[in-house]
Write a protein that holds these residues in place. Structure first.
Motif, PDB file in Angstrom:
ATOM      1  N   THR A 174       0.836  -1.204   0.000  1.00 44.04           N
ATOM      2  CA  THR A 174       0.000   0.000   0.000  1.00 44.04           C
ATOM      3  C   THR A 174       0.866   1.248   0.000  1.00 44.04           C
ATOM      4  O   THR A 174       0.597   2.206  -0.724  1.00 44.04           O
ATOM      5  N   ALA A 175       1.907   1.241   0.819  1.00 44.69           N
ATOM      6  CA  ALA A 175       2.803   2.395   0.881  1.00 44.69           C
ATOM      7  C   ALA A 175       3.508   2.569  -0.468  1.00 44.69           C
ATOM      8  O   ALA A 175       3.596   3.676  -0.994  1.00 44.69           O
ATOM      9  N   VAL A 176       3.971   1.475  -1.036  1.00 45.29           N
ATOM     10  CA  VAL A 176       4.664   1.556  -2.334  1.00 45.29           C
ATOM     11  C   VAL A 176       3.722   2.142  -3.388  1.00 45.29           C
ATOM     12  O   VAL A 176       4.105   3.024  -4.164  1.00 45.29           O
ATOM     13  N   ARG A 177       2.481   1.688  -3.394  1.00 46.47           N
ATOM     14  CA  ARG A 177       1.524   2.195  -4.385  1.00 46.47           C
ATOM     15  C   ARG A 177       1.256   3.691  -4.173  1.00 46.47           C
ATOM     16  O   ARG A 177       1.091   4.444  -5.126  1.00 46.47           O
ATOM     17  N   MET A 178       1.244   4.101  -2.911  1.00 52.23           N
ATOM     18  CA  MET A 178       1.009   5.511  -2.620  1.00 52.23           C
ATOM     19  C   MET A 178       2.202   6.354  -3.104  1.00 52.23           C
ATOM     20  O   MET A 178       2.027   7.364  -3.771  1.00 52.23           O
ATOM     21  N   PHE A 179       3.418   5.899  -2.821  1.00 48.13           N
ATOM     22  CA  PHE A 179       4.609   6.636  -3.263  1.00 48.13           C
ATOM     23  C   PHE A 179       4.607   6.742  -4.794  1.00 48.13           C
ATOM     24  O   PHE A 179       4.925   7.776  -5.367  1.00 48.13           O
ATOM     25  N   LYS A 180       4.246   5.647  -5.412  1.00 46.91           N
ATOM     26  CA  LYS A 180       4.251   5.581  -6.880  1.00 46.91           C
ATOM     27  C   LYS A 180       3.251   6.589  -7.449  1.00 46.91           C
ATOM     28  O   LYS A 180       3.520   7.277  -8.427  1.00 46.91           O
ATOM     29  N   LYS A 181       2.108   6.706  -6.784  1.00 48.12           N
ATOM     30  CA  LYS A 181       1.066   7.601  -7.271  1.00 48.12           C
ATOM     31  C   LYS A 181       1.493   9.074  -7.197  1.00 48.12           C
ATOM     32  O   LYS A 181       1.089   9.890  -8.022  1.00 48.12           O
ATOM     33  N   TYR A 182       2.331   9.403  -6.237  1.00 53.91           N
ATOM     34  CA  TYR A 182       2.771  10.789  -6.129  1.00 53.91           C
ATOM     35  C   TYR A 182       3.606  11.218  -7.333  1.00 53.91           C
ATOM     36  O   TYR A 182       3.808  12.402  -7.565  1.00 53.91           O
ATOM     37  N   GLY A 183       4.121  10.251  -8.065  1.00 52.72           N
ATOM     38  CA  GLY A 183       4.836  10.578  -9.295  1.00 52.72           C
ATOM     39  C   GLY A 183       6.323  10.780  -9.098  1.00 52.72           C
ATOM     40  O   GLY A 183       6.805  10.957  -7.978  1.00 52.72           O
ATOM     41  N   ALA A 184       7.034  10.764 -10.223  1.00 52.65           N
ATOM     42  CA  ALA A 184       8.497  10.776 -10.200  1.00 52.65           C
ATOM     43  C   ALA A 184       9.068  12.109  -9.722  1.00 52.65           C
ATOM     44  O   ALA A 184      10.167  12.155  -9.165  1.00 52.65           O
TER      45      ALA A 184
END
Ligand code: WTA
Length: 641
Positions: A354-364
């Protein structure tokens, strides 16, 4: 990392220096698992060696029988790395929620003295070996000091997640009959003070709690009962910093941790002093390649099993330095977690998908300024990690260099049981990996017969299990039998997960086959959510089902049947409040649907499978067992409205 087809392997350099890098370990351990675990146990400090390593009287089993141990001696004065070598190195780095506030660092020696002081204070309050002590604290060093102080004197700790509500805390205190509760005035969450003491005051009504120890953390005003409440800081002030470790039987209880059961009532899983210590130490050491010089960060809260084992006991047993963080990984800015990694030079990072998906969603963009050069290993736990998140984690955080180690386990197993070892591999996105050396897992059909490769079935663990597998459900032997040992003459442990194995033996976890939901990696059951909702007077029936969510993995949706017409907004609001009250602010629902009837079998069982499919729009399959087929069309129209 090297890629061969679907599989990834550690780089030569990583493998070369890894603690475990020879495949032979699997063969050797597999030949005689009991001897294998004994070999590991010998590296710990025992006051007296065990007489028998494993005793099995299905469904009961014991490890290191007759052995005498204390887990805190193995962390401090008798640590296998040598007390003099570790004493003055940092143990805990505490990062407060407010970035401007000063962090706290405790060396092993400082931690040891704090633990002893608090252990002496507990003794002075009359806490004895075997007594249960409730711990309801935020992520502050005192939470770890409390756990270790209990372990030092042989008291049994029951940690309750600080975001659980007073009702959730009350149920746990009632079940354990704890006489002492340790809490704090408050703590910070997203820059706001959460008044923890108020919850604690509410929770201890109708319990056996006689003393409440309160850590001053947020400095907020709190109600005070002079006969009952004690400030931590005053309590420990005059205590000696020496306290002998209580000599414990290997099979004595170390802690009770509650997890979601199939009905509303949570179940207290029981962990022992010997087996848990062995498993906590060596799973951490081998799976994270964890050493004294590492700066390890497991983001899990101490209130969950991942927090117990990998934000506390395992890094301490391995004399590592580790971070605990009071706040949320995206507060006050979305890159808070990345700032912490760089600030402390984290080498090993363990978090949930869940945390990884959230970080990913914030964008590069937010990651541009971070190089993550200190990281050498990444890991994941709690729910399946999807392929795209795995690859993102690997590339954007691990820079194609760090192994991504997925780890499967449960509250019940005490430590990680399925994972590929970082110095050996292989790793395959969506597959958790191989059973840890010495473990025998199988995938079987409902009759207990092994299924072939790539076929889905029930994931089961065969004897001699693992030293850290739960020994029981506190005060509920029936539940223990029914939940875990209902197949094959009580000789195999039933995980309640569906899984499959590929031709390399790598295991993929498909998901729970019971009514457990994993919401953002946190464990709930449909039953406990339905129970909470049922307290609303005008709701006559409810059914909760878990549906896929892009970030949280799974979220609950709720179908309710009402006794009287009520506006949908009101129902939604009250359900939200009710979930907060009964469970805590960590759970909310994605959708509430008001329906006239729920699909049921002839015997009156609600068919949640049909509700889920109606929501997702999947093929419904056979409806012949339904007693009220007309409910289906109606619910469909409510959902599509
Ligand atoms: C799920 C958490 C897929 C699984 C340590 C298990 C996972 C339940 C993974 C236990 C993983 C845990 N991949 N699913 N790596 N790890 N699970 O008790 O369904 O909170 O049975 O323990 O989480 O959840 P619990």
């Amino acid at each position: 990392m090297l890629k061969k087809g679907d599989l990834y392997y550690p780089s030569k350099e990583f493998a070369h220096s890894a603690i475990i890098n020879n495949k032979k370990i699997y063969k050797d351990a597999g030949k005689n698992p009991i001897k294998f675990w004994e070999g590991l146990a010998k590296e710990l400090f025992w006051f007296k060696k065990w007489k028998k390593a494993f005793i099995h009287k299905p469904p009961y089993f014991q490890w290191f029988v007759g052995g005498k141990i204390n887990i805190t001696s193995n962390i401090f004065e008798n640590n296998s790395l040598g007390w003099e070598n570790i004493k003055n190195k940092a143990a805990i780095i505490w990062e407060p929620e407010i970035p401007e506030e000063r962090q706290r660092v405790l060396t092993y020696y400082e931690l040891f003295r704090e633990v002893n002081r608090f252990a002496n204070a507990l003794k002075r309050l009359g806490v004895k070996k075997g007594d249960r002590v409730g711990i309801y604290l935020p992520m502050i060093p005192e939470a770890i000091i409390s756990m270790l102080a209990c372990a030092r004197i042989g008291a049994i700790h029951t940690v309750v997640f600080s975001a659980f509500s007073s009702s959730a805390l009350q149920i746990r205190l009632q079940d354990t009959k704890a006489k002492v509760l340790i809490t704090a005035d408050g703590y910070y969450r997203r820059a706001k003070v959460i008044d923890l003491k108020r919850n604690a005051d509410e929770a201890i009504k109708n319990t056996k709690v006689k003393k409440m120890i309160v850590v001053k953390r947020a400095g907020n005003e709190v109600a005070w009962n002079r006969n009952r409440d004690l400030w931590w800081q005053n309590l420990v002030a005059g205590e000696s910093d020496e306290c002998d470790a209580q000599i414990m039987d290997a099979e004595d209880t170390l802690f009770i941790l509650y997890t979601s059961g199939s009905t509303g009532k949570p179940k207290g899983t029981v962990q022992t002093c010997g087996g848990y210590a062995v498993q906590a130490k060596f799973t951490g050491k081998w799976i994270f390649d964890l050493r004294k010089d590492d700066i390890f960060w497991s983001t899990a809260d101490l209130g969950w099993i991942t927090g117990h084992t990998y934000s506390c006991y395992s890094p301490l047993l391995n004399a590592a330095t580790f971070v605990i963080f009071e706040g949320a990984p995206n507060s006050p800015t979305p890159d808070r977690w990345a700032r912490i990694i760089e600030k402390y030079g984290i080498t090993i990072f363990y978090t949930a998908p869940t945390a990884v998906r959230m970080f990913k969603k914030y964008g590069a963009d937010i990651l541009k300024k971070y190089k993550f050069e200190t990281l050498r290993l990444l890991s994941s736990v709690g729910e399946p990690i999807d392929e795209s998140s795995w690859k993102w984690y690997f590339k954007e955080i691990g820079k194609n260099r760090c192994p991504v180690v997925d780890t499967w386990w449960q509250t019940e197993t005490g430590g990680i049981l399925i994972t590929s070892l970082p110095g050996i591999g292989p790793f395959r996105p969506c597959f958790t990996g191989l059973p840890f050396p010495g473990l025998k897992f199988d995938i079987v059909d409902d009759k207990g017969k092994r299924v072939s490769s790539n076929k889905q079935g029930n994931l089961v663990l065969l004897p001699p299990f693992a030293p850290g597998l739960l020994r029981g459900i506190y005060r509920n032997p029936e539940k223990y039998l029914k939940t875990y040992w209902r197949q094959c003459g009580k000789k195999i442990y039933f995980t309640s997960d569906a899984a499959l194995k590929d031709k390399n033996g790598l295991i993929r976890i498909v998901g729970r086959i019971d009514d457990v939901l994993k919401v953002a990696g946190h464990r709930f059951t449909t039953g406990e959510l339905e129970d909470a909702v049922s307290h609303i007077s005008y709701i006559s029936e409810s059914a909760v089902v878990g549906v896929l969510d892009e970030i949280k993995g799974q979220v609950p949706i709720i179908f309710v049947v009402l006794k009287e017409t009520t506006p949908v907004e009101k129902v939604q609001k009250e359900i939200k409040l009710q979930l907060r009250k009964e469970i805590g602010p960590i759970i909310s629902t994605k959708q509430v649907y008001i329906v006239k009837d729920l699909p049921k079998t002839r015997s009156g069982k609600i068919m949640r499978r049909i509700l889920r499919k109606l929501f997702t729009g999947e093929e419904l399959g056979d409806l012949s067992t339904l007693s009220n087929q007309e409910s289906v069309e109606h619910i469909k129209s409510v959902i599509n409205n």
